[in-house]
Design a protein around this motif. Structure first.
Motif, PDB file in Angstrom:
ATOM      1  N   UNK A 115      72.942  -8.570  72.858  1.00 20.06           N
ATOM      2  CA  UNK A 115      73.207  -7.414  71.996  1.00 20.06           C
ATOM      3  C   UNK A 115      73.809  -7.840  70.663  1.00 20.06           C
ATOM      4  N   UNK A 116      74.747  -8.774  70.709  1.00 18.43           N
ATOM      5  CA  UNK A 116      75.373  -9.241  69.462  1.00 18.43           C
ATOM      6  C   UNK A 116      74.353  -9.934  68.570  1.00 18.43           C
ATOM      7  N   UNK A 117      73.513 -10.782  69.153  1.00 19.90           N
ATOM      8  CA  UNK A 117      72.497 -11.474  68.350  1.00 19.90           C
ATOM      9  C   UNK A 117      71.500 -10.488  67.765  1.00 19.90           C
ATOM     10  N   UNK A 118      71.101  -9.507  68.564  1.00 20.27           N
ATOM     11  CA  UNK A 118      70.149  -8.521  68.069  1.00 20.27           C
ATOM     12  C   UNK A 118      70.739  -7.751  66.890  1.00 20.27           C
ATOM     13  N   UNK A 119      71.969  -7.267  67.055  1.00 17.44           N
ATOM     14  CA  UNK A 119      72.608  -6.501  65.978  1.00 17.44           C
ATOM     15  C   UNK A 119      72.775  -7.357  64.722  1.00 17.44           C
ATOM     16  N   UNK A 120      73.191  -8.592  64.894  1.00 23.51           N
ATOM     17  CA  UNK A 120      73.424  -9.483  63.750  1.00 23.51           C
ATOM     18  C   UNK A 120      72.112  -9.846  63.048  1.00 23.51           C
ATOM     19  N   UNK A 121      71.112 -10.225  63.848  1.00 25.57           N
ATOM     20  CA  UNK A 121      69.855 -10.700  63.254  1.00 25.57           C
ATOM     21  C   UNK A 121      69.044  -9.585  62.602  1.00 25.57           C
ATOM     22  N   UNK A 122      69.230  -8.353  63.032  1.00 20.00           N
ATOM     23  CA  UNK A 122      68.459  -7.237  62.471  1.00 20.00           C
ATOM     24  C   UNK A 122      69.201  -6.509  61.349  1.00 20.00           C
ATOM     25  N   UNK A 124      71.050  -6.348  57.557  1.00 19.75           N
ATOM     26  CA  UNK A 124      71.039  -7.059  56.276  1.00 19.75           C
ATOM     27  C   UNK A 124      72.339  -7.858  56.144  1.00 19.75           C
ATOM     28  N   UNK A 125      72.322  -8.968  55.407  1.00 21.16           N
ATOM     29  CA  UNK A 125      73.521  -9.807  55.294  1.00 21.16           C
ATOM     30  C   UNK A 125      74.789  -9.045  54.903  1.00 21.16           C
ATOM     31  N   UNK A 126      74.661  -8.057  54.051  1.00 21.80           N
ATOM     32  CA  UNK A 126      75.849  -7.316  53.615  1.00 21.80           C
ATOM     33  C   UNK A 126      76.433  -6.421  54.707  1.00 21.80           C
ATOM     34  N   UNK A 127      75.674  -6.172  55.770  1.00 23.56           N
ATOM     35  CA  UNK A 127      76.119  -5.264  56.831  1.00 23.56           C
ATOM     36  C   UNK A 127      76.446  -5.981  58.142  1.00 23.56           C
ATOM     37  N   UNK A 128      76.342  -7.303  58.162  1.00 24.30           N
ATOM     38  CA  UNK A 128      76.517  -8.029  59.427  1.00 24.30           C
ATOM     39  C   UNK A 128      77.932  -7.920  59.988  1.00 24.30           C
ATOM     40  N   UNK A 129      78.925  -7.962  59.140  1.00 18.41           N
ATOM     41  CA  UNK A 129      80.301  -7.826  59.617  1.00 18.41           C
ATOM     42  C   UNK A 129      80.501  -6.447  60.239  1.00 18.41           C
TER      43      UNK A 129
END
Length: 194
Positions: A115-122, A124-129
């Protein structure tokens, strides 16, 4: 309750952590590549999460079965060290609970990182945190839902568990997990084959 041994508080949690530490390298180095090859490269987010949920269901079914076996075990004349005063100890070793805790630890390997990888990888860079913060918030909310469930099942979970039905909570958790798995898979876009 345990048979003539001190209360095993923390043993299950320790077994849960040990499962994560011991099985993660096997999962990364052997299970994942083998399953990816078996599924012809299609062992991605949906498949990993489904495997984790299946292991979690197996863990909960084992715990429910152990609870049913504990309820029919004879009650010893000794007071339990793990229950309120006056509750007798069941003639069953508490160490049996290490099995469902171990299975849940292995299930965690395939659910939370997926779940964490999916949320992070999908994201945009500005929204990953923000995506990671939201993931951890949702995990906290799921713990709160479990506390609410335990509260609502209070009449079925008295201090003397031999008089209650703890297994109902296990079955409800399986149903909720199945519902959330179906919802996750429904919103998961189909990833193209490699």
């Amino acid at each position: 309750n345990t048979r003539r041994t001190p209360c095993l508080k923390g043993v299950g949690g320790s077994c849960y952590s040990e499962a994560i530490v011991l099985v993660t390298p096997l999962a990364v180095l052997w299970f994942d590549p083998s399953l990816s090859q078996f599924f012809r490269g299609r062992f991605s987010h949906g498949e990993k999460f489904t495997l984790g949920m299946a292991l979690a269901v197996l863990s909960v079914l084992v715990a429910a079965r152990l609870e049913l076996l504990r309820k029919v075990a004879p009650v010893l004349g000794e007071a339990s060290n793990c229950a309120p005063p006056g509750v007798g100890m069941s003639d069953m070793k508490g160490a049996w609970m290490m099995l469902p805790f171990f299975l849940m630890g292995v299930a965690e390997i395939y659910t939370q990182p997926t779940l964490l990888h999916y949320a992070y990888s999908k994201s945009p860079p500005s929204m990953r945190t923000l995506a990671m913060a939201a993931s951890f918030f949702i995990a906290a909310v799921s713990s709160a839902l479990f506390a609410l469930l335990v509260s609502e099942l209070g009449p079925y979970m008295p201090n003397d568990l031999n008089q209650g039905h703890l297994e109902y909570g296990y079955y409800i958790n399986i149903a909720l997990g199945g519902l959330f798995l179906v919802l996750f898979l429904a919103v998961l876009p189909r990833e193209p084959k490699p």
